[in-house]
Design a protein around this motif. Structure first.
Motif, PDB file in Angstrom:
ATOM      1  N   GLY A 218       0.608 -31.446   5.749  1.00  0.00           N
ATOM      2  CA  GLY A 218       1.947 -32.069   5.894  1.00  0.00           C
ATOM      3  C   GLY A 218       1.701 -33.692   6.151  1.00  0.00           C
ATOM      4  O   GLY A 218       0.513 -34.000   6.783  1.00  0.00           O
ATOM      5  N   GLY A 219       2.578 -34.438   5.832  1.00  0.00           N
ATOM      6  CA  GLY A 219       2.576 -35.881   5.962  1.00  0.00           C
ATOM      7  C   GLY A 219       3.509 -36.711   5.172  1.00  0.00           C
ATOM      8  O   GLY A 219       4.322 -36.088   4.832  1.00  0.00           O
ATOM      9  N   ILE A 220       3.149 -37.713   4.859  1.00  0.00           N
ATOM     10  CA  ILE A 220       3.920 -38.873   4.077  1.00  0.00           C
ATOM     11  C   ILE A 220       3.259 -39.261   2.736  1.00  0.00           C
ATOM     12  O   ILE A 220       1.873 -39.594   2.826  1.00  0.00           O
ATOM     13  CB  ILE A 220       4.286 -40.089   5.082  1.00  0.00           C
ATOM     14  N   ILE A 221       4.185 -39.337   1.736  1.00  0.00           N
ATOM     15  CA  ILE A 221       3.506 -39.501   0.288  1.00  0.00           C
ATOM     16  C   ILE A 221       3.465 -41.032  -0.022  1.00  0.00           C
ATOM     17  O   ILE A 221       4.212 -41.718   0.480  1.00  0.00           O
ATOM     18  CB  ILE A 221       4.350 -38.949  -0.706  1.00  0.00           C
ATOM     19  N   SER A 222       2.044 -41.397  -0.060  1.00  0.00           N
ATOM     20  CA  SER A 222       1.705 -42.631  -0.253  1.00  0.00           C
ATOM     21  C   SER A 222       2.134 -43.268  -1.320  1.00  0.00           C
ATOM     22  O   SER A 222       3.085 -42.751  -2.415  1.00  0.00           O
ATOM     23  CB  SER A 222       0.132 -42.860  -0.131  1.00  0.00           C
ATOM     24  N   THR A 223       1.870 -44.403  -1.837  1.00  0.00           N
ATOM     25  CA  THR A 223       2.409 -45.189  -2.872  1.00  0.00           C
ATOM     26  C   THR A 223       1.776 -44.901  -4.243  1.00  0.00           C
ATOM     27  O   THR A 223       2.223 -45.118  -5.214  1.00  0.00           O
ATOM     28  CB  THR A 223       2.558 -46.989  -2.920  1.00  0.00           C
ATOM     29  N   GLY A 224       0.447 -44.414  -4.005  1.00  0.00           N
ATOM     30  CA  GLY A 224      -0.257 -44.064  -5.275  1.00  0.00           C
ATOM     31  C   GLY A 224       0.137 -42.881  -6.036  1.00  0.00           C
ATOM     32  O   GLY A 224      -0.710 -41.961  -5.659  1.00  0.00           O
ATOM     33  N   LEU A 225       1.233 -42.467  -6.298  1.00  0.00           N
ATOM     34  CA  LEU A 225       1.799 -41.209  -6.827  1.00  0.00           C
ATOM     35  C   LEU A 225       1.840 -41.365  -8.341  1.00  0.00           C
ATOM     36  O   LEU A 225       2.259 -42.457  -9.053  1.00  0.00           O
ATOM     37  CB  LEU A 225       3.320 -41.143  -6.151  1.00  0.00           C
ATOM     38  N   ALA A 226       1.424 -40.243  -9.012  1.00  0.00           N
ATOM     39  CA  ALA A 226       1.387 -40.157 -10.529  1.00  0.00           C
ATOM     40  C   ALA A 226       2.886 -39.932 -10.945  1.00  0.00           C
ATOM     41  O   ALA A 226       3.783 -39.413 -10.203  1.00  0.00           O
ATOM     42  CB  ALA A 226       0.645 -38.913 -10.858  1.00  0.00           C
ATOM     43  N   GLN A 227       3.188 -40.560 -12.020  1.00  0.00           N
ATOM     44  CA  GLN A 227       4.403 -40.594 -12.541  1.00  0.00           C
ATOM     45  C   GLN A 227       4.646 -39.349 -13.860  1.00  0.00           C
ATOM     46  O   GLN A 227       3.684 -39.119 -14.200  1.00  0.00           O
ATOM     47  CB  GLN A 227       4.957 -41.998 -13.292  1.00  0.00           C
ATOM     48  N   THR A 228       5.863 -38.768 -13.934  1.00  0.00           N
ATOM     49  CA  THR A 228       6.271 -37.860 -15.018  1.00  0.00           C
ATOM     50  C   THR A 228       5.941 -38.590 -16.197  1.00  0.00           C
ATOM     51  O   THR A 228       6.283 -39.533 -16.766  1.00  0.00           O
ATOM     52  CB  THR A 228       7.745 -37.663 -14.979  1.00  0.00           C
ATOM     53  N   GLY A 229       5.016 -37.576 -17.092  1.00  0.00           N
ATOM     54  CA  GLY A 229       4.527 -38.116 -18.247  1.00  0.00           C
ATOM     55  C   GLY A 229       3.364 -38.655 -18.227  1.00  0.00           C
ATOM     56  O   GLY A 229       2.696 -38.781 -19.379  1.00  0.00           O
ATOM     57  N   GLN A 230       2.591 -39.054 -17.132  1.00  0.00           N
ATOM     58  CA  GLN A 230       1.262 -39.766 -17.172  1.00  0.00           C
ATOM     59  C   GLN A 230       0.214 -38.568 -17.229  1.00  0.00           C
ATOM     60  O   GLN A 230       0.392 -37.549 -16.826  1.00  0.00           O
ATOM     61  CB  GLN A 230       1.193 -40.155 -15.871  1.00  0.00           C
ATOM     62  N   SER A 231      -0.803 -39.005 -18.030  1.00  0.00           N
ATOM     63  CA  SER A 231      -2.103 -38.237 -18.165  1.00  0.00           C
ATOM     64  C   SER A 231      -3.123 -38.517 -17.173  1.00  0.00           C
ATOM     65  O   SER A 231      -3.503 -39.990 -16.959  1.00  0.00           O
ATOM     66  CB  SER A 231      -2.548 -38.173 -19.563  1.00  0.00           C
ATOM     67  N   LEU A 232      -3.749 -37.615 -16.549  1.00  0.00           N
ATOM     68  CA  LEU A 232      -4.693 -38.071 -15.550  1.00  0.00           C
ATOM     69  C   LEU A 232      -5.976 -37.331 -16.127  1.00  0.00           C
ATOM     70  O   LEU A 232      -6.210 -36.155 -16.300  1.00  0.00           O
ATOM     71  CB  LEU A 232      -4.412 -37.424 -14.152  1.00  0.00           C
ATOM     72  N   VAL A 233      -7.098 -37.788 -15.803  1.00  0.00           N
ATOM     73  CA  VAL A 233      -8.444 -37.414 -16.169  1.00  0.00           C
ATOM     74  C   VAL A 233      -8.664 -36.356 -14.695  1.00  0.00           C
ATOM     75  O   VAL A 233      -8.056 -36.513 -13.782  1.00  0.00           O
ATOM     76  CB  VAL A 233      -9.477 -38.338 -16.174  1.00  0.00           C
ATOM     77  N   ALA A 234      -9.903 -35.697 -14.897  1.00  0.00           N
ATOM     78  CA  ALA A 234     -10.206 -34.831 -13.873  1.00  0.00           C
ATOM     79  C   ALA A 234     -10.615 -35.563 -12.729  1.00  0.00           C
ATOM     80  O   ALA A 234     -11.407 -36.515 -12.872  1.00  0.00           O
ATOM     81  CB  ALA A 234     -11.449 -33.842 -14.315  1.00  0.00           C
ATOM     82  N   GLY A 235     -10.159 -34.994 -11.546  1.00  0.00           N
ATOM     83  CA  GLY A 235     -10.482 -35.677 -10.134  1.00  0.00           C
ATOM     84  C   GLY A 235      -9.621 -36.930  -9.858  1.00  0.00           C
ATOM     85  O   GLY A 235      -9.736 -37.570  -8.743  1.00  0.00           O
ATOM     86  N   ALA A 236      -8.713 -37.436 -10.934  1.00  0.00           N
ATOM     87  CA  ALA A 236      -7.764 -38.393 -10.529  1.00  0.00           C
ATOM     88  C   ALA A 236      -6.628 -37.998  -9.582  1.00  0.00           C
ATOM     89  O   ALA A 236      -6.306 -37.048  -9.593  1.00  0.00           O
ATOM     90  CB  ALA A 236      -7.285 -39.122 -12.010  1.00  0.00           C
ATOM     91  N   PRO A 237      -6.330 -38.633  -8.447  1.00  0.00           N
ATOM     92  CA  PRO A 237      -5.605 -38.511  -7.718  1.00  0.00           C
ATOM     93  C   PRO A 237      -4.070 -38.432  -8.283  1.00  0.00           C
ATOM     94  O   PRO A 237      -3.514 -39.188  -9.221  1.00  0.00           O
ATOM     95  CB  PRO A 237      -5.466 -39.546  -6.446  1.00  0.00           C
ATOM     96  N   ILE A 238      -3.454 -37.183  -7.868  1.00  0.00           N
ATOM     97  CA  ILE A 238      -1.829 -36.823  -8.251  1.00  0.00           C
ATOM     98  C   ILE A 238      -1.181 -37.517  -7.126  1.00  0.00           C
ATOM     99  O   ILE A 238      -0.175 -38.097  -7.326  1.00  0.00           O
ATOM    100  CB  ILE A 238      -1.599 -35.524  -8.339  1.00  0.00           C
ATOM    101  N   ALA A 239      -1.627 -37.251  -5.809  1.00  0.00           N
ATOM    102  CA  ALA A 239      -0.920 -37.944  -4.832  1.00  0.00           C
ATOM    103  C   ALA A 239      -1.818 -38.048  -3.557  1.00  0.00           C
ATOM    104  O   ALA A 239      -2.827 -37.261  -3.529  1.00  0.00           O
ATOM    105  CB  ALA A 239       0.552 -36.903  -4.460  1.00  0.00           C
ATOM    106  N   ASP A 240      -1.336 -39.106  -2.829  1.00  0.00           N
ATOM    107  CA  ASP A 240      -2.130 -39.409  -1.358  1.00  0.00           C
ATOM    108  C   ASP A 240      -0.978 -38.910  -0.232  1.00  0.00           C
ATOM    109  O   ASP A 240       0.119 -39.388  -0.340  1.00  0.00           O
ATOM    110  CB  ASP A 240      -2.491 -40.830  -1.283  1.00  0.00           C
TER     111      ASP A 240
END
Length: 348
Positions: A218-240
């Protein structure tokens, strides 16, 4: 012609002179304020480093990075920066061609193992059934050899032929028996390997959860949040996910200082017009450049030591990820004066 001029009473002030004196007084006051203001600015600017140590800091908290070991594309996000989540809440959903490729590879391996197992089962069954016939033929050759040994009229050629048949029968028995045993061992090994692959396949499917991403804490979602449609490599943060119950300030202590900071020193955290008291609870054994993760132009700036500052239980902490300024006074007198001014001006 003589004109008589009636002058005013000398005890009555002249209005023109009064206005002149008032304007002159305002000019002198403005001039004095300007002079003293400039002097005060230089005194504060050049004298402040001898009174307190000032440096930047970042308001932070324990961070939990949520990522996946696959290359994914974000299908949807159910949260936004600043949202409060609980452990187990669904954050979003992703799609991963790489995960499907891994599953297909496991399925292909299981298919190959199933085909190989079927071949070995057929071979083991054929060997087991042929073994009885080979043993029966072996017994017949043994009986024939015993009968020939009791007869004295048999030729050498016939004896050699019977011995050859017995040798072939023994070889056939040994071959069929070895093939059946080896096929059985390979089947056991393939079954164990198939079980291991199925467990790994189930683990991959369970970890991926059909692409649904859940908050582990539990906690607060930080500003480094992935956007809809964004592609991420393995290990890239989806959310903090930040812990709002353990807020602290990472203070980047300037290298140019008169006195080194120590654990237990009182400090003031400047956030806007507020002055929040705090205390140094830890000095990290590492150094870093302030803002190096956000700005690439700070390579020439020296790395500074980091001190961790915590607030009192009654303090209203600043927003997470905020940039603040930290003041640490060199003497207790200046600290007490600052505390008094903060209380008088209502800046706490």
């Amino acid at each position: 012609m003589n004109v008589r001029i009636n002058r005013l009473d000398p005890n009555v002030p002249d209005p023109v002179e009064s206005r002149r004196r008032a304007a002159g007084r305002l000019v002198r006051i403005a001039y004095a304020v300007g002079i003293f203001g400039v002097l005060g600015f230089f005194v504060v600017y050049f004298g402040a480093p001898f009174v307190f140590l000032s440096g930047p800091g970042i308001v932070s908290s324990p961070r939990h990075v949520l990522s996946l070991p696959f290359t994914v594309q974000v299908s949807r996000m159910n949260v936004r920066p600043g949202s409060t989540v609980k452990a187990g809440d669904e954050i979003g959903q992703v799609y991963s061609p790489e995960q499907e490729t891994i599953v297909a590879t496991y399925m292909r391996a299981l298919s190959d193992i199933a085909g190989r197992s079927a071949e070995l089962r057929v071979k083991a069954r054929v060997a087991a059934e042929s073994l009885e016939a080979a043993r029966a033929y072996q017994r017949e050759t043994e009986t024939a050899l015993e009968r020939i040994a009791a007869m004295a009229s048999t030729t050498t050629t016939f004896r050699v032929q019977i011995l050859r048949e017995r040798a072939l029968a023994n070889k056939d028995v040994i071959s069929q028996q070895a093939e059946a045993e080896e096929a059985t061992k390979q089947l056991v090994s393939l079954d164990a390997f198939s079980k291991q692959i199925r467990e790994q396949l189930d683990e991959v499917k369970q970890n991926f959860r059909s692409g649904r991403v859940f908050a582990p804490v539990g906690g607060i979602i930080s500003t480094g949040l992935a956007q809809t449609g964004q592609s991420l490599v393995a290990g890239a943060p989806i959310a903090d996910i930040l812990n709002p119950n353990d807020v602290y300030v990472d203070w980047y202590i300037p290298n140019e200082r008169l006195i080194d900071s120590r654990i237990g020193n009182d400090v003031f955290v400047l956030f806007g017009h507020r002055r929040i008291p705090g205390k140094i609870t830890e000095i990290l054994p590492v150094s870093a450049v302030f803002g190096s993760s956000q700005q690439l132009t700070l390579r020439d700036r020296p790395a500074t030591q980091i001190a961790r500052i915590r607030f009192t239980s009654e303090a209203v902490t600043p927003a997470l990820n905020s940039t603040v300024c930290v003041h640490m006074h060199y003497s207790k007198i200046s600290t007490d004066i600052s505390r008094s001014l903060i209380k008088i001006c209502g800046l706490d």
